[in-house]
Design an enzyme around this catalytic site. Structure first.
Site, PDB file in Angstrom:
ATOM      1  N   PHE A  25      -7.187   7.857   1.345  1.00 38.53           N
ATOM      2  CA  PHE A  25      -8.507   8.132   0.790  1.00 38.53           C
ATOM      3  C   PHE A  25      -9.566   7.557   1.721  1.00 38.53           C
ATOM      4  O   PHE A  25      -9.283   6.648   2.515  1.00 38.53           O
ATOM      5  CB  PHE A  25      -8.652   7.516  -0.605  1.00 38.53           C
ATOM      6  CG  PHE A  25      -7.777   8.142  -1.646  1.00 38.53           C
ATOM      7  CD1 PHE A  25      -8.265   9.137  -2.479  1.00 38.53           C
ATOM      8  CD2 PHE A  25      -6.457   7.739  -1.801  1.00 38.53           C
ATOM      9  CE1 PHE A  25      -7.458   9.721  -3.445  1.00 38.53           C
ATOM     10  CE2 PHE A  25      -5.636   8.312  -2.765  1.00 38.53           C
ATOM     11  CZ  PHE A  25      -6.140   9.312  -3.587  1.00 38.53           C
ATOM     12  N   CYS A  66      -9.380  -1.916   3.792  1.00 39.10           N
ATOM     13  CA  CYS A  66      -8.592  -0.777   3.327  1.00 39.10           C
ATOM     14  C   CYS A  66      -9.007  -0.361   1.914  1.00 39.10           C
ATOM     15  O   CYS A  66     -10.083   0.176   1.726  1.00 39.10           O
ATOM     16  CB  CYS A  66      -7.102  -1.101   3.419  1.00 39.10           C
ATOM     17  SG  CYS A  66      -6.066   0.372   3.437  1.00 39.10           S
ATOM     18  N   PHE A  67      -8.196  -0.603   0.894  1.00 36.17           N
ATOM     19  CA  PHE A  67      -8.576  -0.291  -0.482  1.00 36.17           C
ATOM     20  C   PHE A  67      -9.863  -1.022  -0.845  1.00 36.17           C
ATOM     21  O   PHE A  67     -10.710  -0.493  -1.569  1.00 36.17           O
ATOM     22  CB  PHE A  67      -7.437  -0.695  -1.421  1.00 36.17           C
ATOM     23  CG  PHE A  67      -7.500  -0.053  -2.785  1.00 36.17           C
ATOM     24  CD1 PHE A  67      -7.669   1.308  -2.928  1.00 36.17           C
ATOM     25  CD2 PHE A  67      -7.357  -0.824  -3.927  1.00 36.17           C
ATOM     26  CE1 PHE A  67      -7.714   1.905  -4.183  1.00 36.17           C
ATOM     27  CE2 PHE A  67      -7.396  -0.242  -5.188  1.00 36.17           C
ATOM     28  CZ  PHE A  67      -7.572   1.115  -5.314  1.00 36.17           C
ATOM     29  N   HIS A  80      -6.653  -2.488   9.066  1.00 33.92           N
ATOM     30  CA  HIS A  80      -5.968  -3.760   8.821  1.00 33.92           C
ATOM     31  C   HIS A  80      -6.156  -4.726   9.995  1.00 33.92           C
ATOM     32  O   HIS A  80      -5.396  -4.683  10.966  1.00 33.92           O
ATOM     33  CB  HIS A  80      -4.475  -3.514   8.606  1.00 33.92           C
ATOM     34  CG  HIS A  80      -4.161  -2.832   7.314  1.00 33.92           C
ATOM     35  ND1 HIS A  80      -3.651  -3.500   6.225  1.00 33.92           N
ATOM     36  CD2 HIS A  80      -4.302  -1.539   6.927  1.00 33.92           C
ATOM     37  CE1 HIS A  80      -3.475  -2.649   5.228  1.00 33.92           C
ATOM     38  NE2 HIS A  80      -3.869  -1.450   5.628  1.00 33.92           N
ATOM     39  N   SER A 104       0.820  -1.213   0.000  1.00 29.72           N
ATOM     40  CA  SER A 104       0.000   0.000   0.000  1.00 29.72           C
ATOM     41  C   SER A 104       0.854   1.263   0.000  1.00 29.72           C
ATOM     42  O   SER A 104       0.355   2.351  -0.310  1.00 29.72           O
ATOM     43  CB  SER A 104      -0.934   0.011   1.209  1.00 29.72           C
ATOM     44  OG  SER A 104      -1.877  -1.031   1.137  1.00 29.72           O
ATOM     45  N   GLU A 107      -5.425  -7.794  10.113  1.00 30.01           N
ATOM     46  CA  GLU A 107      -4.413  -8.859  10.196  1.00 30.01           C
ATOM     47  C   GLU A 107      -3.319  -8.506  11.203  1.00 30.01           C
ATOM     48  O   GLU A 107      -2.517  -9.359  11.580  1.00 30.01           O
ATOM     49  CB  GLU A 107      -3.807  -9.129   8.811  1.00 30.01           C
ATOM     50  CG  GLU A 107      -2.723  -8.187   8.359  1.00 30.01           C
ATOM     51  CD  GLU A 107      -3.244  -6.813   7.979  1.00 30.01           C
ATOM     52  OE1 GLU A 107      -2.464  -5.846   8.034  1.00 30.01           O
ATOM     53  OE2 GLU A 107      -4.447  -6.707   7.638  1.00 30.01           O
TER      54      GLU A 107
END
Length: 431
Positions: A334, A289-290, A385, A59, A387
């Site tokens: 973003f 995320c994205f 995230h 990322s 993880e």
């Protein structure tokens, strides 16, 4: 504006370095890692640990990362902690690099790793002043110049010339980058490999997930495989036919996952169309995320660029389905522009064909949308995230939520339990 931190006169000229922002601000320091020139969007990370995971997070592709922790590199670098097979940051900025590695797990120093992979960095910079400038002015393009790249014809290059090169470099807004970091070949992560104690004796996976690699971190499929899920990781360029071909047709639970990744979600047209095809087929979906931003766009919401983003492992988020606050790991510039409606409102795309959607998670620092849950479809996402590589483990339950969505769809969706109303959370515009 120039902020001078010139190295002592005894420092060899070859180790001199300059960090130049697109607004003309210049910081002088010493080369750290490789010498040369690099460009990227300059961002800061507030994590006090986990620098190896940060460096290898896809990322961060095309970004220069500033570490707000003043001392970096103490534990060195090893071959076990990377989140991908290479360093992805385009540049690295630290204040005080460790002079000596102190960890039994270290195999070499951070400086050696940066140099070995050709990552241009700079040290001896006042990162506190730099971070404050980025907070006040917003992230921007920058360049690091060191060694011979600071000299022309035996004389120092004019700052104006360096600034012009920075201003000619690509911007992050409008950048379509997931294809540049994605795997080119599909691969599978098996539960028996990750959790042999429970799944090594021929026990079948409890579900199969196709994970679309938009910049996936190594630990993400591992977290799913730990829970008995077979994960088939496929390239960013995959079509819905590719996804369906990777899913079993024997009636066992299945799902689709969209990973984290770099770039502007507004430029990810292929990924949005692929996700809409997944939603149209009613396949359980989870994105992080994205992947959260792409779910927002697939549902018809807009996305926008944050002033300086969220990057670190200490971001407080309210899960409105549990009324609990969790400390989470973030890396995004973003965010999704969706209403904080506790009852859920119709998603805007195509006259509301995807039904009602609720903002399930809210950032408590700035009220940014941190998660979406579809109430009439088996789909949800979060902006951070879970993880936890590196980071807190507060959000690990989200993988269990995804497993539950696949194996017990009748229990979907989770109810909003938060006592915080939209008015309490969002007393002003959330961006």
């Amino acid at each position: 504006m120039t902020i001078s931190m010139t190295p002592p006169a005894t420092t060899p000229a070859a180790t001199s370095a300059a960090l130049v922002l697109e607004d003309g601000t210049t910081y002088r320091g010493r080369a750290y890692g490789a010498t040369g020139t690099t460009f990227g969007e300059i961002v800061f990370s507030t994590g006090m640990t986990g620098y190896q995971e940060t460096l290898t997070d896809p990322s961060y592709h095309r970004q220069i990362v500033v570490m707000t922790a003043p001392h970096v590199g103490n534990t060195g670098v090893n071959d076990e902690d990377p989140e991908s097979d290479r360093i992805w940051v385009s540049g690295y900025v630290v204040r005080d690099p460790a002079r000596r590695v102190s960890s039994w797990r270290a195999q070499h120093s951070l400086g050696e790793e940066l140099a070995g992979q050709g990552i241009v960095g700079i040290s001896d910079v006042d990162t506190r002043a730099l971070t404050r400038r980025l907070r006040e002015e917003g992230v921007m393009r920058a360049g690091i110049f060191s060694g011979d790249d600071l000299v022309r014809g035996g004389y120092p290059r004019p700052v104006e010339e360096l600034v012009a090169e920075v201003q000619a470099s690509p911007q992050m807004a409008g950048a379509d980058l997931a294809r540049e970091v994605s795997t080119t070949e599909a691969y599978t992560v098996e539960p028996a490999t990750v959790n042999p104690a429970e799944y090594g004796a021929g026990k079948a996976p409890i579900a199969t997930v196709v994970a679309v690699d938009l910049g996936i971190k190594t630990m993400t499929p591992v977290r799913l495989a730990e829970r008995g899920v077979r994960v088939v990781v496929v390239p960013q360029s995959s079509t819905i036919a590719d996804v369906e071909a990777a899913l079993p047709d024997d009636g066992t639970p299945t799902g689709v996952f969209f990973s984290n990744g770099p770039g502007d979600p507004g430029a990810a047209g292929h990924e949005v169309e692929l996700l809409r095809a997944v939603l149209d087929r009613g396949i359980p979906f989870f994105g992080i995320c994205f992947g959260n931003q792409l779910l927002g766009r697939a549902l018809g919401y807009g996305t926008y660029k944050l002033g300086y983003g969220h990057r670190g492992i200490n971001q407080p988020v309210l899960d409105r389905t549990t009324a609990k606050v969790e400390v989470t790991a973030h890396n995004h510039g973003f965010a999704v522009d969706a209403p904080l409606d506790e009852e859920g409102s119709a998603a805007p795309h195509d006259g509301g064909r995807y039904g009602r959607v609720v903002v399930s998670h809210v950032g408590l620092n700035d009220r940014v949308v941190e998660g979406l849950t579809c109430l009439d479809l088996p789909a949800f996402s979060v902006q951070y995230h879970p993880e936890a590589a590196a980071g807190p483990h507060d959000a690990a339950y989200l993988f269990d939520r995804f497993v539950g969505l696949m194996t017990n769809p009748a229990a979907w969706p989770p109810a909003i339990k938060s006592p915080h109303s939209a008015a309490q959370i969002n007393t002003e515009e959330n961006h």
